[in-house]
Enzyme design. Structure first.
Site, PDB file in Angstrom:
ATOM      1  N   HIS A 264      25.946 -23.405  11.037  1.00 58.77           N
ATOM      2  CA  HIS A 264      24.563 -23.797  10.695  1.00 58.77           C
ATOM      3  C   HIS A 264      24.360 -25.223  11.206  1.00 58.77           C
ATOM      4  O   HIS A 264      24.507 -25.482  12.403  1.00 58.77           O
ATOM      5  CB  HIS A 264      24.402 -23.631   9.185  1.00 58.77           C
ATOM      6  CG  HIS A 264      23.004 -23.688   8.648  1.00 58.77           C
ATOM      7  ND1 HIS A 264      21.886 -23.753   9.433  1.00 58.77           N
ATOM      8  CD2 HIS A 264      22.546 -23.697   7.353  1.00 58.77           C
ATOM      9  CE1 HIS A 264      20.803 -23.795   8.655  1.00 58.77           C
ATOM     10  NE2 HIS A 264      21.177 -23.762   7.391  1.00 58.77           N
ATOM     11  N   HIS A 305      22.005 -17.630  18.336  1.00 58.07           N
ATOM     12  CA  HIS A 305      21.244 -17.826  17.103  1.00 58.07           C
ATOM     13  C   HIS A 305      21.041 -16.481  16.433  1.00 58.07           C
ATOM     14  O   HIS A 305      20.860 -15.477  17.111  1.00 58.07           O
ATOM     15  CB  HIS A 305      19.866 -18.462  17.401  1.00 58.07           C
ATOM     16  CG  HIS A 305      19.235 -19.045  16.187  1.00 58.07           C
ATOM     17  ND1 HIS A 305      18.466 -18.302  15.327  1.00 58.07           N
ATOM     18  CD2 HIS A 305      19.286 -20.301  15.673  1.00 58.07           C
ATOM     19  CE1 HIS A 305      18.065 -19.080  14.337  1.00 58.07           C
ATOM     20  NE2 HIS A 305      18.552 -20.296  14.521  1.00 58.07           N
ATOM     21  N   ASP A 362      20.610 -27.281  18.453  1.00 56.17           N
ATOM     22  CA  ASP A 362      21.705 -28.218  18.219  1.00 56.17           C
ATOM     23  C   ASP A 362      22.416 -28.629  19.494  1.00 56.17           C
ATOM     24  O   ASP A 362      23.119 -29.636  19.514  1.00 56.17           O
ATOM     25  CB  ASP A 362      22.710 -27.612  17.240  1.00 56.17           C
ATOM     26  CG  ASP A 362      22.184 -27.657  15.828  1.00 56.17           C
ATOM     27  OD1 ASP A 362      21.383 -28.567  15.551  1.00 56.17           O
ATOM     28  OD2 ASP A 362      22.550 -26.809  15.018  1.00 56.17           O
TER      29      ASP A 362
HETATM   30  N1  CMC Z   1      29.937 -18.208  21.885  1.00 49.78           N
HETATM   31  C1  CMC Z   1      30.489 -17.041  22.299  1.00 49.78           C
HETATM   32  N2  CMC Z   1      30.083 -15.825  21.865  1.00 49.78           N
HETATM   33  C2  CMC Z   1      29.087 -15.785  20.971  1.00 49.78           C
HETATM   34  C3  CMC Z   1      28.468 -16.959  20.494  1.00 49.78           C
HETATM   35  C4  CMC Z   1      28.916 -18.206  20.989  1.00 49.78           C
HETATM   36  N3  CMC Z   1      28.351 -19.346  20.566  1.00 49.78           N
HETATM   37  N4  CMC Z   1      27.501 -16.627  19.601  1.00 49.78           N
HETATM   38  C5  CMC Z   1      27.518 -15.294  19.514  1.00 49.78           C
HETATM   39  N5  CMC Z   1      28.474 -14.778  20.341  1.00 49.78           N
HETATM   40  C6  CMC Z   1      28.746 -13.347  20.587  1.00 49.78           C
HETATM   41  C7  CMC Z   1      29.454 -12.700  19.398  1.00 49.78           C
HETATM   42  O1  CMC Z   1      30.846 -12.778  19.541  1.00 49.78           O
HETATM   43  C8  CMC Z   1      28.933 -11.285  19.509  1.00 49.78           C
HETATM   44  O2  CMC Z   1      29.610 -10.633  20.589  1.00 49.78           O
HETATM   45  P1  CMC Z   1      29.904  -9.027  20.522  1.00 49.78           P
HETATM   46  O3  CMC Z   1      28.563  -8.366  20.417  1.00 49.78           O
HETATM   47  O4  CMC Z   1      30.635  -8.737  21.787  1.00 49.78           O
HETATM   48  O5  CMC Z   1      30.744  -8.823  19.288  1.00 49.78           O
HETATM   49  C9  CMC Z   1      27.486 -11.456  19.967  1.00 49.78           C
HETATM   50  O6  CMC Z   1      27.481 -12.678  20.685  1.00 49.78           O
HETATM   51  C10 CMC Z   1      26.476 -11.484  18.832  1.00 49.78           C
HETATM   52  O7  CMC Z   1      26.794 -12.581  17.988  1.00 49.78           O
HETATM   53  P2  CMC Z   1      26.893 -12.538  16.402  1.00 49.78           P
HETATM   54  O8  CMC Z   1      28.089 -13.343  15.959  1.00 49.78           O
HETATM   55  O9  CMC Z   1      26.802 -11.130  15.915  1.00 49.78           O
HETATM   56  O10 CMC Z   1      25.578 -13.298  16.020  1.00 49.78           O
HETATM   57  P3  CMC Z   1      25.209 -13.880  14.613  1.00 49.78           P
HETATM   58  O11 CMC Z   1      23.739 -13.729  14.489  1.00 49.78           O
HETATM   59  O12 CMC Z   1      26.038 -13.296  13.506  1.00 49.78           O
HETATM   60  O13 CMC Z   1      25.621 -15.440  14.712  1.00 49.78           O
HETATM   61  C11 CMC Z   1      25.506 -17.740  15.196  1.00 49.78           C
HETATM   62  C12 CMC Z   1      24.729 -16.431  15.089  1.00 49.78           C
HETATM   63  C13 CMC Z   1      24.531 -18.897  15.361  1.00 49.78           C
HETATM   64  C14 CMC Z   1      26.302 -17.993  13.878  1.00 49.78           C
HETATM   65  C15 CMC Z   1      26.476 -17.638  16.398  1.00 49.78           C
HETATM   66  O14 CMC Z   1      25.745 -17.425  17.589  1.00 49.78           O
HETATM   67  C16 CMC Z   1      27.340 -18.899  16.541  1.00 49.78           C
HETATM   68  O15 CMC Z   1      28.363 -19.024  15.844  1.00 49.78           O
HETATM   69  N6  CMC Z   1      26.932 -19.878  17.422  1.00 49.78           N
HETATM   70  C17 CMC Z   1      27.638 -21.113  17.556  1.00 49.78           C
HETATM   71  C18 CMC Z   1      27.274 -22.033  16.404  1.00 49.78           C
HETATM   72  C19 CMC Z   1      25.894 -22.633  16.548  1.00 49.78           C
HETATM   73  O16 CMC Z   1      25.529 -23.141  17.600  1.00 49.78           O
HETATM   74  N7  CMC Z   1      25.130 -22.631  15.419  1.00 49.78           N
HETATM   75  C20 CMC Z   1      23.811 -23.266  15.359  1.00 49.78           C
HETATM   76  C21 CMC Z   1      22.687 -22.320  15.121  1.00 49.78           C
HETATM   77  S1  CMC Z   1      21.094 -23.106  15.426  1.00 49.78           S
HETATM   78  C22 CMC Z   1      20.931 -24.308  14.198  1.00 49.78           C
HETATM   79  C23 CMC Z   1      20.683 -23.745  12.855  1.00 49.78           C
HETATM   80  O17 CMC Z   1      19.656 -23.063  12.669  1.00 49.78           O
HETATM   81  O18 CMC Z   1      21.480 -24.016  11.957  1.00 49.78           O
END
Ligand code: CMC
Length: 426
Positions: A264, A305, A362
């Site tokens: 987050h 995201h 971010d």
């Molecule tokens: N790097 C590599 N792979 C990723 C990333 C990433 N940053 N984000 C998502 N993926 C992959 C994930 O492994 C999955 O792959 P597969 O379908 O092959 O299993 C696919 O993309 C879908 O991702 P998800 O984990 O199901 O997506 P989610 O909605 O559960 O998670 C997230 C969203 C923001 C937690 C995640 O993208 C992440 O951890 N990003 C990095 C941390 C980040 O930048 N967070 C800030 C968010 S914006 C500020 C805020 O609002 O707080």
């Protein structure tokens, strides 16, 4: 209600479920009635669950749209300022000139913290993470404003909101000054909200401090872009905590705790740490491969995201602000160059393209904050500062009508009932 109806059929039994429409966004299926038929619904991570009704912020993640009270975020970032955006989030409409002047004045009357609060800081180690200090000190505000605060009184709720918005920059800057071993700087009510924050962060008693207007404007934009974001993890935490009738300052402390995590608000700090770890452009391929490897926990911080499956509209404005700040400061930092190369590489990589993983807010905010001279450990604190208005607006909205305590259920997979065997027989 939309007039539509959904029918759920389980084991030959049909349950009719009403469907409601908002002014924008997907219709929602009201699943309350499944309880009477002996079922819960199951949606870990709340991927498809609307937990409340709200009029504050709208997001269309596929189209990359973010509206506050109907106004697009890029228009607010271009034509408004942070305190005007605060007024909008709190009250539902943009202020007239008189209303704005009165609001700005009211905020300025609450910027100082009780002198007793300053002693709390001394209880922390100097190297404590400033988010840990924020959780503690904002929570401690509830000890100053509790007995006289009636959350059922709309005026009391409003004054809590004003106090929080006014004091949070002071508290945030103090958490930095404490870690730097410098004296706290009192607020200067002649300055604008962002300029005052910069002064409290960077001024020292021995020298005159002049706020750079480009940096104050960039800071103000960062605040606008983080002001609210619908029912994200920290806002939902504030609502859940608030639904018990808890003190609002304690609710905001709970929001700060939820924001801290790297998935987050902690992502802006994690972006810079990741760039440190990558080190140089030659290592980009290796780290992109790590991010794509399912057996490796490494993720590209600042990418992806939960809601946006298109360019984060906040990131667009943030990138523009980033360019302005770097140009104004004449900064030529190899780490910033590395960030730009990383962005380019990821945006051309099929793994990220197919999964619609774009840079989020971010990714750029970390770079701008670094250029402004904000230490990395303060990045998430700045997010918390800006998001306080969003949290308290949702808290106000929840308390202005009927609400229920938030109490999710579960799919229980533990042991079935069994009898306890006394210790000497086990
Ligand atoms: N790097 C590599 N792979 C990723 C990333 C990433 N940053 N984000 C998502 N993926 C992959 C994930 O492994 C999955 O792959 P597969 O379908 O092959 O299993 C696919 O993309 C879908 O991702 P998800 O984990 O199901 O997506 P989610 O909605 O559960 O998670 C997230 C969203 C923001 C937690 C995640 O993208 C992440 O951890 N990003 C990095 C941390 C980040 O930048 N967070 C800030 C968010 S914006 C500020 C805020 O609002 O707080």
């Amino acid at each position: 209600m939309s007039g539509k109806k959904a029918t759920l059929t389980i084991d030959g039994q049909s349950i009719d479920l009403p469907v409601s429409s908002g002014t924008m966004g997907p219709d929602v299926i009201d699943v309350k009635d499944v309880l009477a038929k002996g079922y819960f619904t199951y949606d870990p991570g709340f991927m498809a669950t609307a937990a409340c009704e709200s009029k504050i912020t709208f997001i269309d993640g596929d189209k990359g749209i973010l509206l506050h009270r109907g106004y697009p975020i890029d228009q607010l970032a271009e034509k408004s300022d942070y305190l005007e955006t605060c007024y909008l989030l709190l009250n539902g409409e943009l202020p007239t000139a008189d209303q704005k002047a009165a609001f700005v004045h009211k905020i300025s009357q609450h910027t100082m913290v009780h002198e007793q609060l300053t002693f709390f800081y001394r209880g922390f180690r100097r190297d404590a993470h400033p988010m840990a200090i924020m959780c503690g000190v904002v929570g401690a505000l509830s000890a100053f404003y509790h007995d006289n605060l009636d959350i059922n009184n709309p005026e009391h709720r409003q004054i809590a909101a004003i106090r929080l918005i006014a004091k949070i920059p002071t508290i945030a800057a103090m958490s930095y000054k404490y870690s730097a071993g410098q004296p706290f700087v009192y607020p200067d009510n002649k300055l604008g909200y962002a300029a005052n924050f910069l002064k409290m962060m960077f001024a020292v008693p021995a020298e005159e401090y002049v706020v750079n207007p480009v940096l104050a404007r960039a800071m103000d934009r960062i605040f606008i872009l983080h002001a609210d974001h619908e029912q994200n993890a920290s806002t939902s935490t504030v609502r859940l905590t608030g639904s018990t009738g808890a003190n609002p300052y304690a609710c905001i402390a709970a929001g700060i705790a939820a924001l801290w995590g790297p998935a987050h608000g902690g992502a802006n700090e994690a972006v810079l740490k990741m760039l440190d770890e990558i080190g140089s452009v030659e290592n980009l391929d290796k780290f992109l491969a790590k991010a794509k490897d399912k057996n490796d926990p490494f993720k590209l911080m600042g990418f992806g995201h939960r809601v946006y499956k298109n360019f984060d509209p906040r990131a667009k404005v943030m990138k523009q602000t980033c360019d302005e700040v770097l140009a104004a400061l004449g900064i030529n930092d190899p780490q910033l160059e590395l960030a730009m190369r990383l962005e380019e590489a990821a945006r051309n990589d099929p793994y990220f393209v197919e999964r619609k993983l774009y840079p989020n807010v971010d990714f750029y905010s970390g770079i701008i904050l670094k250029a402004i001279g904000i230490p990395t450990s303060m990045f998430t604190v700045i997010f918390a500062l800006a998001r306080t208005v969003g949290w308290i607006s949702h808290w106000l909205e929840m308390h202005s009508g009927p609400y229920k305590i938030g109490r999710p259920r579960q799919l229980y997979t533990g042991p079935t009932q069994r009898d306890l065997v006394p210790l000497d027989k086990r």
